[in-house]
Scaffold this active site. Structure first.
Site, short mmCIF file in Angstrom:
data_model
loop_
_atom_site.label_atom_id
_atom_site.label_comp_id
_atom_site.label_asym_id
_atom_site.label_seq_id
_atom_site.Cartn_x
_atom_site.Cartn_y
_atom_site.Cartn_z
N GLY A 34 0.82 -1.22 0.00
CA GLY A 34 0.00 0.00 0.00
C GLY A 34 0.85 1.26 0.00
O GLY A 34 0.55 2.23 -0.69
N ASP A 48 4.28 -9.00 5.99
CA ASP A 48 3.50 -9.81 5.05
C ASP A 48 4.37 -10.48 3.99
O ASP A 48 3.97 -11.48 3.42
CB ASP A 48 2.45 -8.96 4.36
CG ASP A 48 1.44 -8.38 5.33
OD1 ASP A 48 1.14 -9.05 6.34
OD2 ASP A 48 0.97 -7.25 5.10
N MET A 103 -0.20 -12.02 12.92
CA MET A 103 -0.46 -10.80 12.17
C MET A 103 -0.14 -11.05 10.70
O MET A 103 0.52 -12.00 10.33
CB MET A 103 0.39 -9.64 12.70
CG MET A 103 0.08 -9.27 14.13
SD MET A 103 -1.60 -8.66 14.33
CE MET A 103 -1.52 -7.13 13.44
#
Length: 147
Positions: free
Chosen positions: A66, A95, A138
């Site tokens: 992002g 991630d 997460m």
């Protein structure tokens, strides 16, 4: 002169923090991000305005996909205005979902933190008949930490 913005793109037009010796002293010992982060879309025009107003001609952006998309929009906006500003991106995300790189900053430390938790859940689950261990990790869509 190097400075950062607290809360990422969100407060880009204010809250500058000078990256002086006292700010970065032993920064490597701190977990997470001392730079701050934010979620959501901030118009590239607003960030471009802040870059121009503050005379910033080189922007380093640290983050995930992002953040990279946002940096691309900022670069496009600066080019559209004909304003010279180098925009560089440093991939940092647990991630590990950034194309063209094997591992991003933050991924290995997230995996290392998860391993003992997974092992402990396994021990607890194995000690009970029909035991189940659940560990929430997460990450967003990719799930590389869980693998």
């Amino acid at each position: 002169r190097m400075e950062t913005r607290n809360a990422g793109f969100k407060n880009f037009d204010r809250d500058a923090v000078l990256l002086e010796d006292r700010f970065v002293y032993e920064i490597q010992r701190q977990g997470g991000t001392v730079l701050g982060s934010s979620r959501g879309t901030i118009p590239a025009t607003e960030i471009a305005d802040a870059l121009v107003e503050n005379g910033i001609t080189m922007l380093f952006v640290v983050g995930g996909d992002g953040t990279m998309k946002g940096a691309s929009k900022i670069d496009d906006e600066m080019a559209r205005r004909g304003t010279k500003c180098a925009v560089a991106v440093v991939p940092k995300t647990i991630d590990n979902d950034i194309p063209l790189i094997d591992f991003s900053f933050g991924f290995h430390s997230a995996v290392e933190a998860a391993i003992p938790l997974i092992a402990a859940a396994n021990v607890e689950a194995a000690s009970c008949p029909n035991g189940v261990g659940v560990v929430k990790l997460m990450g967003r869509h990719s799930g590389f930490i869980a693998l």
